[in-house]
Write a protein that holds these residues in place. Structure first.
Motif, PDB file in Angstrom:
ATOM      1  N   VAL A  20      34.037   6.963  11.550  1.00  0.00           N
ATOM      2  CA  VAL A  20      34.496   6.621  10.198  1.00  0.00           C
ATOM      3  C   VAL A  20      33.325   6.148   9.340  1.00  0.00           C
ATOM      4  O   VAL A  20      33.174   6.543   8.175  1.00  0.00           O
ATOM      5  N   ASP A  23      31.093   9.163   8.470  1.00  0.00           N
ATOM      6  CA  ASP A  23      31.718  10.011   7.453  1.00  0.00           C
ATOM      7  C   ASP A  23      31.636   9.378   6.067  1.00  0.00           C
ATOM      8  O   ASP A  23      31.388  10.055   5.071  1.00  0.00           O
ATOM      9  N   ARG A  24      31.844   8.072   6.000  1.00  0.00           N
ATOM     10  CA  ARG A  24      31.896   7.402   4.698  1.00  0.00           C
ATOM     11  C   ARG A  24      30.518   7.114   4.121  1.00  0.00           C
ATOM     12  O   ARG A  24      30.288   7.271   2.912  1.00  0.00           O
ATOM     13  N   GLU A  25      29.577   6.693   5.003  1.00  0.00           N
ATOM     14  CA  GLU A  25      28.317   6.161   4.483  1.00  0.00           C
ATOM     15  C   GLU A  25      27.058   6.773   5.081  1.00  0.00           C
ATOM     16  O   GLU A  25      25.959   6.462   4.644  1.00  0.00           O
ATOM     17  N   HIS A  99      32.862  16.770   8.824  1.00  0.00           N
ATOM     18  CA  HIS A  99      31.989  15.659   9.230  1.00  0.00           C
ATOM     19  C   HIS A  99      30.519  16.030   8.998  1.00  0.00           C
ATOM     20  O   HIS A  99      29.714  16.055   9.937  1.00  0.00           O
TER      21      HIS A  99
END
Length: 220
Positions: A20, A23-25, A99
């Motif tokens: 997570v 993927d986000r940062e 991803h």
């Protein structure tokens, strides 16, 4: 106090939380501190499952590899080698598109990652079963990885800004429509992937026929 029915921490939870964050940062966002906070545990407890951050990222990469469909390479699957490569390439690209930040880790090669090794084994096994010489089967696996991973590194369409003024025809006489690419990202990028994949497979088919093999031969 009753013991919890499930462990507070395990490898799967760590990998999921790290995925997570990636993927986000991005890759740099993964740290012991950030993961411990996300999981509600102390930082040192992570080391009971992974020795280093790099091991965690390798596990995240392997989790992505595990999402790639390999059914087309099965002994009972009727698809010929060309169709199998095409369908696998689309599945692989789909996993990477979901991803993209983990692509640099995947680009290092499978190393010791079980799912990554299963991908390499399936492709090589299917190509040799179809009649490709082992050396050429190895090259096919490599070039397919180069092509698929390269397509996932970034978006060609997003490389242009949505500003017509940025492409003065006096300076760029052939980029008059470039400002429209960003809003057509999916169409452009997926179309480019399909065109490149078709060209690649067409070239391999010519080599296959030159070897005296039947293009329609099934993997089994």
């Amino acid at each position: 106090m009753a013991r919890p029915r499930k462990p507070l921490l395990n490898r799967e939870r760590i990998v999921e939380a790290a995925g997570v964050l990636v993927d986000r940062e991005g890759l740099e966002a993964v740290s012991t501190r950030r993961l411990a906070a996300a999981l509600g545990v102390s930082g040192p407890s992570l080391y009971n499952h992974f020795r280093t951050k790099d091991e965690i990222l390798e596990a995240v990469a392997d989790a992505v590899s595990a999402r790639v469909d390999l059914s087309m390479f099965g002994a009972d699957d009727p698809r010929d080698w060309r169709t199998a490569l095409r369908d696998w390439a689309h599945s692989y690209r789909g996993a990477l598109a979901d991803h993209p930040n983990i692509v640099p880790v995947l680009a290092r090669g499978p190393g010791r990652r079980p799912s990554g090794l299963r991908v390499a084994d399936a492709v090589f096994g299917a190509m040799t079963a179809a009649g490709w010489p082992p050396a050429q089967a190895t090259r096919i696996g490599a070039l397919m990885r180069y092509f698929i991973l390269g397509s996932a590194v970034g978006s060609f369409a997003r490389g242009f800004v949505d500003d017509e003024a940025a492409y003065d025809p006096a300076d760029y006489p052939h980029l008059g429509q470039a400002h429209l690419l960003a809003e057509r990202q999916r169409e452009v990028d997926e179309g480019a992937f399909d065109a490149g994949l078709t060209a690649l497979l067409d070239g391999l088919a010519l080599q296959y026929e030159a070897l005296g093999l039947s293009r329609g031969e099934a993997l089994a």
